[in-house]
Write an enzyme that holds these catalytic residues in place. Structure first.
Site, PDB file in Angstrom:
ATOM      1  N   ARG A 103      -6.576  -3.667   9.024  1.00  0.00           N
ATOM      2  CA  ARG A 103      -7.189  -4.703   8.167  1.00  0.00           C
ATOM      3  C   ARG A 103      -6.082  -5.343   7.324  1.00  0.00           C
ATOM      4  NH1 ARG A 103     -10.084  -1.445   3.104  1.00  0.00           N
ATOM      5  NH2 ARG A 103      -8.130  -1.231   1.952  1.00  0.00           N
ATOM      6  N   ASP A 136      -3.256   2.847  12.521  1.00  0.00           N
ATOM      7  CA  ASP A 136      -3.831   3.018  11.174  1.00  0.00           C
ATOM      8  C   ASP A 136      -4.512   4.382  11.134  1.00  0.00           C
ATOM      9  OD1 ASP A 136      -5.554   2.437   8.668  1.00  0.00           O
ATOM     10  OD2 ASP A 136      -4.629   0.483   8.978  1.00  0.00           O
ATOM     11  N   ASP A 157      -1.229   8.252  11.195  1.00  0.00           N
ATOM     12  CA  ASP A 157      -1.044   8.481   9.760  1.00  0.00           C
ATOM     13  C   ASP A 157       0.457   8.490   9.541  1.00  0.00           C
ATOM     14  OD1 ASP A 157      -0.564   9.577   7.260  1.00  0.00           O
ATOM     15  OD2 ASP A 157      -2.201  11.015   7.383  1.00  0.00           O
ATOM     16  N   VAL A 158       0.954   7.511   8.809  1.00  0.00           N
ATOM     17  CA  VAL A 158       2.416   7.358   8.708  1.00  0.00           C
ATOM     18  C   VAL A 158       3.094   8.543   8.034  1.00  0.00           C
ATOM     19  CG1 VAL A 158       2.466   4.835   8.807  1.00  0.00           C
ATOM     20  CG2 VAL A 158       2.243   5.974   6.566  1.00  0.00           C
ATOM     21  N   ASN A 172       4.167  -1.464   7.132  1.00  0.00           N
ATOM     22  CA  ASN A 172       3.192  -2.182   6.298  1.00  0.00           C
ATOM     23  C   ASN A 172       2.232  -1.247   5.562  1.00  0.00           C
ATOM     24  OD1 ASN A 172       1.297  -4.664   5.703  1.00  0.00           O
ATOM     25  ND2 ASN A 172       0.011  -3.168   6.739  1.00  0.00           N
ATOM     26  N   TYR A 191       3.843   2.536  -7.531  1.00  0.00           N
ATOM     27  CA  TYR A 191       3.921   1.471  -6.523  1.00  0.00           C
ATOM     28  C   TYR A 191       5.274   0.772  -6.595  1.00  0.00           C
ATOM     29  CZ  TYR A 191       2.532  -2.853  -4.056  1.00  0.00           C
ATOM     30  OH  TYR A 191       2.443  -3.918  -3.183  1.00  0.00           O
ATOM     31  N   LYS A 207       8.139   0.690  -3.760  1.00  0.00           N
ATOM     32  CA  LYS A 207       8.575  -0.555  -3.117  1.00  0.00           C
ATOM     33  C   LYS A 207      10.071  -0.798  -3.348  1.00  0.00           C
ATOM     34  CE  LYS A 207       4.699  -1.920  -1.215  1.00  0.00           C
ATOM     35  NZ  LYS A 207       4.549  -2.103   0.226  1.00  0.00           N
ATOM     36  N   THR A 266      -6.512  -9.679   0.190  1.00  0.00           N
ATOM     37  CA  THR A 266      -6.816  -8.634   1.183  1.00  0.00           C
ATOM     38  C   THR A 266      -7.880  -7.679   0.626  1.00  0.00           C
ATOM     39  OG1 THR A 266      -5.153  -7.080   0.389  1.00  0.00           O
ATOM     40  CG2 THR A 266      -4.417  -8.691   2.035  1.00  0.00           C
TER      41      THR A 266
HETATM   42  N1  LIG Z   1      -2.630  -7.477  -1.312  1.00  0.00           N
HETATM   43  C1  LIG Z   1      -1.632  -7.851  -2.091  1.00  0.00           C
HETATM   44  O1  LIG Z   1      -1.806  -8.564  -3.103  1.00  0.00           O
HETATM   45  C2  LIG Z   1      -0.219  -7.426  -1.776  1.00  0.00           C
HETATM   46  C3  LIG Z   1       0.837  -7.984  -2.505  1.00  0.00           C
HETATM   47  C4  LIG Z   1       2.135  -7.616  -2.196  1.00  0.00           C
HETATM   48  C5  LIG Z   1       2.376  -6.713  -1.160  1.00  0.00           C
HETATM   49  N2  LIG Z   1       1.329  -6.189  -0.481  1.00  0.00           N
HETATM   50  C6  LIG Z   1       1.650  -5.233   0.597  1.00  0.00           C
HETATM   51  O2  LIG Z   1       0.988  -5.611   1.782  1.00  0.00           O
HETATM   52  C7  LIG Z   1       0.839  -4.445   2.600  1.00  0.00           C
HETATM   53  C8  LIG Z   1      -0.582  -4.401   3.150  1.00  0.00           C
HETATM   54  O3  LIG Z   1      -1.481  -4.288   2.073  1.00  0.00           O
HETATM   55  P1  LIG Z   1      -2.931  -4.904   2.093  1.00  0.00           P
HETATM   56  O4  LIG Z   1      -3.063  -5.701   0.866  1.00  0.00           O
HETATM   57  O5  LIG Z   1      -3.222  -5.513   3.415  1.00  0.00           O
HETATM   58  O6  LIG Z   1      -3.811  -3.570   1.867  1.00  0.00           O
HETATM   59  P2  LIG Z   1      -4.958  -2.880   2.736  1.00  0.00           P
HETATM   60  O7  LIG Z   1      -5.367  -1.671   1.983  1.00  0.00           O
HETATM   61  O8  LIG Z   1      -6.000  -3.869   3.085  1.00  0.00           O
HETATM   62  O9  LIG Z   1      -4.191  -2.430   4.052  1.00  0.00           O
HETATM   63  C9  LIG Z   1      -3.386  -1.280   4.070  1.00  0.00           C
HETATM   64  C10 LIG Z   1      -3.651  -0.521   5.336  1.00  0.00           C
HETATM   65  O10 LIG Z   1      -2.841   0.673   5.320  1.00  0.00           O
HETATM   66  C11 LIG Z   1      -3.628   1.721   5.850  1.00  0.00           C
HETATM   67  N3  LIG Z   1      -3.124   3.031   5.438  1.00  0.00           N
HETATM   68  C12 LIG Z   1      -3.279   3.652   4.238  1.00  0.00           C
HETATM   69  N4  LIG Z   1      -2.725   4.875   4.270  1.00  0.00           N
HETATM   70  C13 LIG Z   1      -2.215   5.029   5.521  1.00  0.00           C
HETATM   71  C14 LIG Z   1      -1.523   6.075   6.173  1.00  0.00           C
HETATM   72  N5  LIG Z   1      -1.257   7.250   5.561  1.00  0.00           N
HETATM   73  N6  LIG Z   1      -1.138   5.890   7.462  1.00  0.00           N
HETATM   74  C15 LIG Z   1      -1.417   4.732   8.095  1.00  0.00           C
HETATM   75  N7  LIG Z   1      -2.072   3.706   7.540  1.00  0.00           N
HETATM   76  C16 LIG Z   1      -2.467   3.855   6.266  1.00  0.00           C
HETATM   77  C17 LIG Z   1      -5.020   1.441   5.340  1.00  0.00           C
HETATM   78  O11 LIG Z   1      -5.996   2.140   6.093  1.00  0.00           O
HETATM   79  C18 LIG Z   1      -5.108  -0.068   5.463  1.00  0.00           C
HETATM   80  O12 LIG Z   1      -5.634  -0.459   6.706  1.00  0.00           O
HETATM   81  C19 LIG Z   1       1.211  -3.250   1.725  1.00  0.00           C
HETATM   82  O13 LIG Z   1       2.508  -2.810   2.057  1.00  0.00           O
HETATM   83  C20 LIG Z   1       1.162  -3.830   0.305  1.00  0.00           C
HETATM   84  O14 LIG Z   1       1.998  -3.149  -0.576  1.00  0.00           O
HETATM   85  C21 LIG Z   1       0.041  -6.523  -0.745  1.00  0.00           C
END
Ligand SMILES: NC(=O)c1ccc[n+]([C@@H]2O[C@H](COP(=O)([O-])OP(=O)(O)OC[C@H]3O[C@@H](n4cnc5c(N)ncnc54)[C@H](O)[C@@H]3O)[C@@H](O)[C@H]2O)c1
Length: 250
Positions: free
Chosen positions: A17, A38, A64-65, A90, A156, A160, A191
């Site tokens: 997602r 995922d 699971d990463v 990601n 966080y 990062k 998201t």
């Molecule tokens: N949404 C924002 O505003 C934003 C801003 C800057 C950076 N980001 C970065 O974007 C990336 C994606 O985030 P997002 O907003 O889509 O969040 P999200 O939670 O929608 O997606 C993250 C995904 O990672 C998966 N995940 C969690 N733990 C896991 C594990 N142990 N192994 C495998 N998968 C796992 C989740 O199931 C999920 O599908 C992240 O790295 C986040 O830091 C997001």
């Protein structure tokens, strides 16, 4: 991007997602055979299925990463598909907390998924990339944890920041073997996790203060990832690319 990734296998972590899903779709649109991975298996299967239904190539793997065993299985599956020429780090989870509120458990989990997860990914994929003589690693960082910090999320940002340093270190060590590694520092993205963190209104209000005045659509950040993964970015490595709506320009 055309068919710039045709014949390449691209593994995207956390791609059931949100941004990861958008990256999986963008890489598939560029011709890659995408391994969607995922811990949310139903969503991940659906993403891979819809990529295939749209004419792309994709499969889903439970990954699971933080699990070395999952990485071993997934990378073996990639090898069967023809390698792992693209890896996108990601996957993430996070706790919201300042230095006094954050718990040791929250701190450890955030770093485990973001930093150890990316370490394990690179540790397992780099040998395949070396064998192929090519590889593109794209890590997803954050505008927070780059050169600037936001308030109230210390784990966080530390994670990062470490991911940025880790990505640069791999770029330095493996450039001569044809492997590039870059990190994207995104601003706010629309998201699903934002609602889960009960942060929708704050994120929208913050986004309104940006020079572009809004959040990113996941596809806008995915386009940057697809570019960095592609041969068009052949002389870019060790770079931190901001895609933050102008936040760091002010
Ligand atoms: N949404 C924002 O505003 C934003 C801003 C800057 C950076 N980001 C970065 O974007 C990336 C994606 O985030 P997002 O907003 O889509 O969040 P999200 O939670 O929608 O997606 C993250 C995904 O990672 C998966 N995940 C969690 N733990 C896991 C594990 N142990 N192994 C495998 N998968 C796992 C989740 O199931 C999920 O599908 C992240 O790295 C986040 O830091 C997001």
């Amino acid at each position: 991007m055309g068919e710039g990734l045709k014949g390449k296998v691209a593994l995207v972590t956390g791609s059931a997602r949100g941004l990861g899903e958008a990256i999986a779709r963008a890489l598939a649109a560029a011709g890659a055979n995408v391994v969607v991975s995922d811990v949310r298996d139903d969503l991940g299967e659906a993403v891979a299925g819809s990529i295939v239904a749209a004419g792309g190539s994709a499969t889903y793997r439970h990954l699971d990463v933080t699990s070395a065993a999952d990485w071993t299985d997934t990378v073996a599956a990639c090898d069967q598909l023809g390698g792992s020429q693209v890896l996108v780090n990601n996957a993430f989870t996070m706790t919201m907390g300042g230095i006094e509120d954050e718990t040791v458990a929250g701190w450890n989990r955030t770093l485990e998924v973001i930093v150890t997860g990316a370490f394990l990914g690179m540790h397992h994929c780099v040998p395949l990339m070396r064998a192929a003589g090519e590889g593109a690693i794209v890590s997803i960082g954050s505008m927070h944890g780059g050169a600037v910090a936001g308030s109230g999320r210390v784990a966080y940002q530390a994670a990062k920041g470490a991911l940025s340093a880790l990505t640069r270190a791999v770029a330095v060590d493996y450039g001569k073997e044809g492997i590039r590694a870059n990190i994207i520092l995104p601003g706010p993205i629309d998201t699903p996790v934002v609602a889960e963190l009960d942060f929708v209104e704050q994120q929208k209000a913050f986004a309104a203060t940006l020079p572009l005045g809004r959040q990113a659509d996941p596809a806008e950040i995915a386009a940057v990832a697809a570019f960095l993964a592609s041969p068009q970015a052949s002389f870019i490595t060790g770079a931190a690319i901001t895609a933050d709506g102008g936040f760091t320009a002010e």
